[in-house]
Design a protein around this motif. Sequence first.
Motif, PDB file in Angstrom:
ATOM      1  N   SER A   1     -10.440  -3.778 -18.313  1.00  0.00           N
ATOM      2  CA  SER A   1     -11.109  -4.431 -19.477  1.00  0.00           C
ATOM      3  C   SER A   1      -9.638  -5.271 -20.100  1.00  0.00           C
ATOM      4  CB  SER A   1     -11.295  -3.288 -20.518  1.00  0.00           C
ATOM      5  OG  SER A   1     -11.542  -4.051 -21.852  1.00  0.00           O
ATOM      6  N   ALA A   2      -9.824  -6.644 -19.766  1.00  0.00           N
ATOM      7  CA  ALA A   2      -8.786  -7.475 -20.333  1.00  0.00           C
ATOM      8  C   ALA A   2      -8.584  -7.417 -21.736  1.00  0.00           C
ATOM      9  CB  ALA A   2      -9.404  -8.727 -19.780  1.00  0.00           C
ATOM     10  N   ASP A   3      -9.580  -7.332 -22.586  1.00  0.00           N
ATOM     11  CA  ASP A   3      -9.396  -7.280 -23.948  1.00  0.00           C
ATOM     12  C   ASP A   3      -8.995  -6.033 -24.404  1.00  0.00           C
ATOM     13  OD1 ASP A   3     -10.919 -10.000 -24.092  1.00  0.00           O
ATOM     14  OD2 ASP A   3     -12.780  -8.965 -24.558  1.00  0.00           O
TER      15      ASP A   3
ATOM     16  N   GLN B   1      -4.172   6.488  -5.633  1.00  0.00           N
ATOM     17  CA  GLN B   1      -4.818   5.707  -4.616  1.00  0.00           C
ATOM     18  C   GLN B   1      -3.712   4.676  -3.944  1.00  0.00           C
ATOM     19  OE1 GLN B   1      -8.573   3.795  -6.194  1.00  0.00           O
ATOM     20  NE2 GLN B   1      -9.604   5.433  -5.408  1.00  0.00           N
ATOM     21  N   ASN B   2      -2.762   4.396  -4.922  1.00  0.00           N
ATOM     22  CA  ASN B   2      -1.821   3.349  -4.647  1.00  0.00           C
ATOM     23  C   ASN B   2      -0.700   4.032  -3.963  1.00  0.00           C
ATOM     24  OD1 ASN B   2      -0.128   1.197  -4.505  1.00  0.00           O
ATOM     25  ND2 ASN B   2      -0.471   0.646  -6.868  1.00  0.00           N
ATOM     26  N   GLU B   3      -0.728   4.234  -2.603  1.00  0.00           N
ATOM     27  CA  GLU B   3       0.166   5.029  -1.721  1.00  0.00           C
ATOM     28  C   GLU B   3       1.557   4.320  -1.559  1.00  0.00           C
ATOM     29  OE1 GLU B   3      -1.669   5.795   1.979  1.00  0.00           O
ATOM     30  OE2 GLU B   3      -3.242   7.182   1.087  1.00  0.00           O
ATOM     31  N   ARG B   4       1.520   2.755  -1.527  1.00  0.00           N
ATOM     32  CA  ARG B   4       2.709   2.103  -1.493  1.00  0.00           C
ATOM     33  C   ARG B   4       3.492   2.553  -2.658  1.00  0.00           C
ATOM     34  NH1 ARG B   4       3.991  -2.364   1.557  1.00  0.00           N
ATOM     35  NH2 ARG B   4       1.841  -2.524   2.233  1.00  0.00           N
TER      36      ARG B   4
ATOM     37  N   ALA C   1      -3.861  -4.087  -7.317  1.00  0.00           N
ATOM     38  CA  ALA C   1      -3.075  -3.727  -6.436  1.00  0.00           C
ATOM     39  C   ALA C   1      -3.132  -2.234  -6.299  1.00  0.00           C
ATOM     40  CB  ALA C   1      -1.564  -3.950  -6.476  1.00  0.00           C
ATOM     41  N   ALA C   2      -3.408  -1.633  -7.394  1.00  0.00           N
ATOM     42  CA  ALA C   2      -3.462   0.054  -7.519  1.00  0.00           C
ATOM     43  C   ALA C   2      -4.863   0.599  -7.035  1.00  0.00           C
ATOM     44  CB  ALA C   2      -3.222   0.322  -9.232  1.00  0.00           C
ATOM     45  N   HIS C   3      -6.136  -0.200  -7.401  1.00  0.00           N
ATOM     46  CA  HIS C   3      -7.344   0.040  -7.185  1.00  0.00           C
ATOM     47  C   HIS C   3      -8.118  -0.518  -6.244  1.00  0.00           C
ATOM     48  CE1 HIS C   3      -6.697   2.604 -10.858  1.00  0.00           C
ATOM     49  NE2 HIS C   3      -6.212   1.749 -11.504  1.00  0.00           N
TER      50      HIS C   3
ATOM     51  N   SER D   1      -6.231  12.628 -15.521  1.00  0.00           N
ATOM     52  CA  SER D   1      -7.635  11.907 -15.307  1.00  0.00           C
ATOM     53  C   SER D   1      -7.263  10.231 -15.435  1.00  0.00           C
ATOM     54  CB  SER D   1      -8.659  12.238 -16.138  1.00  0.00           C
ATOM     55  OG  SER D   1      -8.356  11.930 -17.579  1.00  0.00           O
ATOM     56  N   GLY D   2      -8.015   9.380 -14.427  1.00  0.00           N
ATOM     57  CA  GLY D   2      -7.502   7.949 -14.784  1.00  0.00           C
ATOM     58  C   GLY D   2      -8.678   7.206 -14.238  1.00  0.00           C
ATOM     59  N   ALA D   3      -9.068   6.010 -14.512  1.00  0.00           N
ATOM     60  CA  ALA D   3     -10.238   5.065 -14.302  1.00  0.00           C
ATOM     61  C   ALA D   3     -10.210   5.048 -12.587  1.00  0.00           C
ATOM     62  CB  ALA D   3      -9.873   3.864 -14.889  1.00  0.00           C
ATOM     63  N   GLY D   4     -11.269   5.532 -12.130  1.00  0.00           N
ATOM     64  CA  GLY D   4     -11.643   5.537 -10.859  1.00  0.00           C
ATOM     65  C   GLY D   4     -10.776   6.597  -9.929  1.00  0.00           C
TER      66      GLY D   4
END
Length: 381
Positions: free
Chosen positions: A259-261, A347-350, A250-252, A367-370
């Motif tokens: 990374s699930a683990d 990126q998650n405008e909503r 939903a965010a990206h 800073s964040g992933a992507g």
Amino acid sequence: MTTLYLIRHAQAEGNLYRIAQGQFDSYITEQGYRQIDALAERFKDIHIDALYSSDLRRTRATAQAITRYHDLTVHTTPRLREISLGVCEGMSFGDMRKLDPVQMDYFNNDPEKWRCEGAETFAECTERMLSVVTEIAEANDGKTVAVVSHGMAIRSMLARIMGVKSEDISSLPHGDNTAVTLLHYDKGRYKVEYYNDNSHLPDALSTFAKQTWWRKETGGRDAENLSYAPLSPFEHPEVYIDFYRQAWLAAHGDLKFFSADWYLTAAERHFEREKNSIIGVYRLDELIGILELDCQKGAHASYGWISLICMKDEYRRKGLGIQPLGYAITHFQKLGFKSARLHVSSQNERAVRFYTRCGFEKLGEESGAGAPLYLMEKKFK
């Protein structure tokens, strides 16, 4: 003869979050302040001689609607407070029903039978309200008085003076936020001219226009009242990961950098440190969301950290997200924190719009992933 306007407080956070406020000292919402504006206009040209209020902040704030156009002192007293809910103070309505569905039905439909550990009885609340309002009326004979109190407290008093039996309480509906009741008191007797009037509120400002639980035919039940319970990532790792995956998408928009683990290991460490840190969100008996809270990360600066709020896709955009957010905010308030903080993807405008509407302000970017992450904070006023 004394003329009395009984006024219920404006929308407070508990009304919005579907949390039982009782004597929990909730804050007024932005919608509530707009209701106060409308209430002030209603009373602008009505002569008022004296003003009384419960000492809780949601009633004191509502009383400002009267002082806006009338130079009056607000006399506060705890005797005008809402019914005390004991162990249910600050509990979601969904959790109250899950705790004891029979007692929850009594609360709404036959309140004299309602019992809760540490709480007032309906009769005790009624006697408290009737005694203090009568004292106010007798101290202001020949005058017009405004009294700001709470929904169930006003309802209990009205039931007594209108002769409504406990088992017939559904014939006396709850009052909307800022609803007005007009009474006349003379020589020990009350006359009700009208009650629970919210004609000063357009539908866009009415709390009840967006809810159904208060309607006679529902009996106080509402399937949209959510409940909460701890969710162990050790016992339900696939559930935790699935919700985190949905939140990431939903965010990206994709699972790049997910990374699930890593997230599961972090959740397990968090749960070991704080057993109530990961909470399942339930609609009836269905797990529809997850909430992860961190009470240690910001303790040095007196803020609680919201690590994750995620709802199943079919329950998004239905107005339900405010409830788990409200659960988190109320939890932090009970612990004495001064604010709540979180990260949200730029990126998650909503989501950014949602948190902004809920009173969060952007403090900065990290800073964040992507994509950069917004650091947002809601201060507890």
